[in-house]
Design a protein around this motif. Sequence first.
Motif, short mmCIF file in Angstrom:
data_model
loop_
_atom_site.label_atom_id
_atom_site.label_comp_id
_atom_site.label_asym_id
_atom_site.label_seq_id
_atom_site.Cartn_x
_atom_site.Cartn_y
_atom_site.Cartn_z
N THR A 18 71.04 7.23 62.54
CA THR A 18 70.28 7.23 63.61
C THR A 18 70.34 8.75 64.21
OG1 THR A 18 70.57 4.90 64.41
CG2 THR A 18 70.06 6.29 66.15
N LEU A 19 71.76 9.09 64.27
CA LEU A 19 72.05 10.47 64.75
C LEU A 19 71.30 11.41 63.88
CD1 LEU A 19 75.77 10.25 65.49
CD2 LEU A 19 73.81 10.80 67.23
N ASN A 20 71.20 11.34 62.41
CA ASN A 20 70.42 12.17 61.60
C ASN A 20 68.92 12.08 61.87
OD1 ASN A 20 72.67 13.33 60.03
ND2 ASN A 20 72.52 11.50 58.65
N THR A 21 68.53 11.28 62.42
CA THR A 21 66.86 11.10 62.50
C THR A 21 66.70 11.84 63.80
OG1 THR A 21 66.73 8.96 61.60
CG2 THR A 21 65.21 9.63 63.23
N ALA A 22 67.60 11.79 64.79
CA ALA A 22 67.45 12.50 66.15
C ALA A 22 67.78 14.09 65.53
CB ALA A 22 68.58 12.24 67.20
N PHE A 23 68.66 14.38 64.97
CA PHE A 23 68.64 16.15 64.66
C PHE A 23 67.22 16.45 63.99
CE2 PHE A 23 73.26 15.29 64.82
CZ PHE A 23 73.75 15.99 66.11
N ASP A 24 66.91 15.49 62.80
CA ASP A 24 65.61 15.85 62.43
C ASP A 24 64.59 16.19 63.27
OD1 ASP A 24 67.01 15.64 59.72
OD2 ASP A 24 66.07 13.73 59.25
N LEU A 25 64.48 15.30 64.34
CA LEU A 25 63.31 15.54 65.19
C LEU A 25 63.69 17.03 65.92
CD1 LEU A 25 63.04 12.03 66.96
CD2 LEU A 25 61.34 13.14 65.24
N LEU A 26 64.81 17.22 66.34
CA LEU A 26 65.10 18.40 66.92
C LEU A 26 64.62 19.61 66.04
CD1 LEU A 26 68.42 17.74 68.80
CD2 LEU A 26 66.53 18.15 70.08
N LEU A 27 65.03 19.59 64.92
CA LEU A 27 64.66 20.60 63.86
C LEU A 27 63.19 20.66 63.53
CD1 LEU A 27 67.48 20.06 61.34
CD2 LEU A 27 67.31 22.10 62.84
N GLY A 28 62.61 19.86 63.97
CA GLY A 28 61.07 19.63 63.69
C GLY A 28 60.24 20.25 64.68
N LEU A 29 60.92 20.91 65.65
CA LEU A 29 60.16 21.55 66.91
C LEU A 29 59.33 22.61 66.04
CD1 LEU A 29 59.48 22.36 69.68
CD2 LEU A 29 61.47 23.99 69.63
N SER A 30 58.18 22.45 66.29
CA SER A 30 57.22 23.29 65.45
C SER A 30 56.18 24.29 66.44
CB SER A 30 56.15 22.42 64.63
OG SER A 30 55.04 21.77 65.45
N PRO A 36 51.53 18.88 64.75
CA PRO A 36 52.33 18.27 63.73
C PRO A 36 51.68 17.16 63.16
CG PRO A 36 54.03 18.82 65.88
CD PRO A 36 52.42 19.01 66.14
N SER A 37 51.79 16.93 62.04
CA SER A 37 50.93 15.86 61.46
C SER A 37 51.61 14.43 61.79
CB SER A 37 50.86 16.02 59.86
OG SER A 37 52.09 15.81 59.37
N SER A 38 52.68 14.30 62.12
CA SER A 38 53.18 12.70 62.44
C SER A 38 53.94 12.89 63.78
CB SER A 38 53.97 12.21 61.10
OG SER A 38 53.18 12.29 59.95
N PRO A 39 53.08 13.18 64.81
CA PRO A 39 54.08 13.40 65.87
C PRO A 39 54.63 12.03 66.45
CG PRO A 39 51.66 13.22 66.55
CD PRO A 39 51.98 13.30 65.07
N GLU A 40 55.77 12.46 67.38
CA GLU A 40 56.47 11.20 68.18
C GLU A 40 56.21 11.26 69.52
OE1 GLU A 40 58.23 8.62 66.60
OE2 GLU A 40 57.99 9.52 64.65
N PRO A 41 56.43 10.09 70.24
CA PRO A 41 56.29 10.42 71.73
C PRO A 41 57.27 11.39 72.06
CG PRO A 41 56.18 8.07 71.03
CD PRO A 41 56.74 8.93 69.79
N TRP A 42 56.84 12.28 73.17
CA TRP A 42 57.70 13.28 73.94
C TRP A 42 58.21 14.45 73.00
CZ3 TRP A 42 56.23 12.34 78.35
CH2 TRP A 42 56.38 11.00 79.02
#
Length: 72
Positions: A18-30, A36-42
């Motif tokens: 779960t933490l790795n997923t959260a970090f991946d989202l932070l690193l995905g700031l584009s 982004p092709s697969s955006p997430e809410p917020w």
Amino acid sequence: MAYSPVVSSDTLASSVATLNTAFDLLLGLSHAASAPSSPEPWQPWIDTTTSNSTLKTRNAANNAWIPVYWME
């Protein structure tokens, strides 16, 4: 995958995933001319399609970008 908080009843492996997923989202700031092709809410995105870039955030329903701030 959307971020979800770590729950105390999770196993260590589950919590780490779960933490790795959260970090991946932070690193995905584009920042790019296309969203982004697969955006997430917020999820934030810096739209560089014009000379004044625009910080946008994906809405909660995950179906539109909300302009937040125009940068010069």
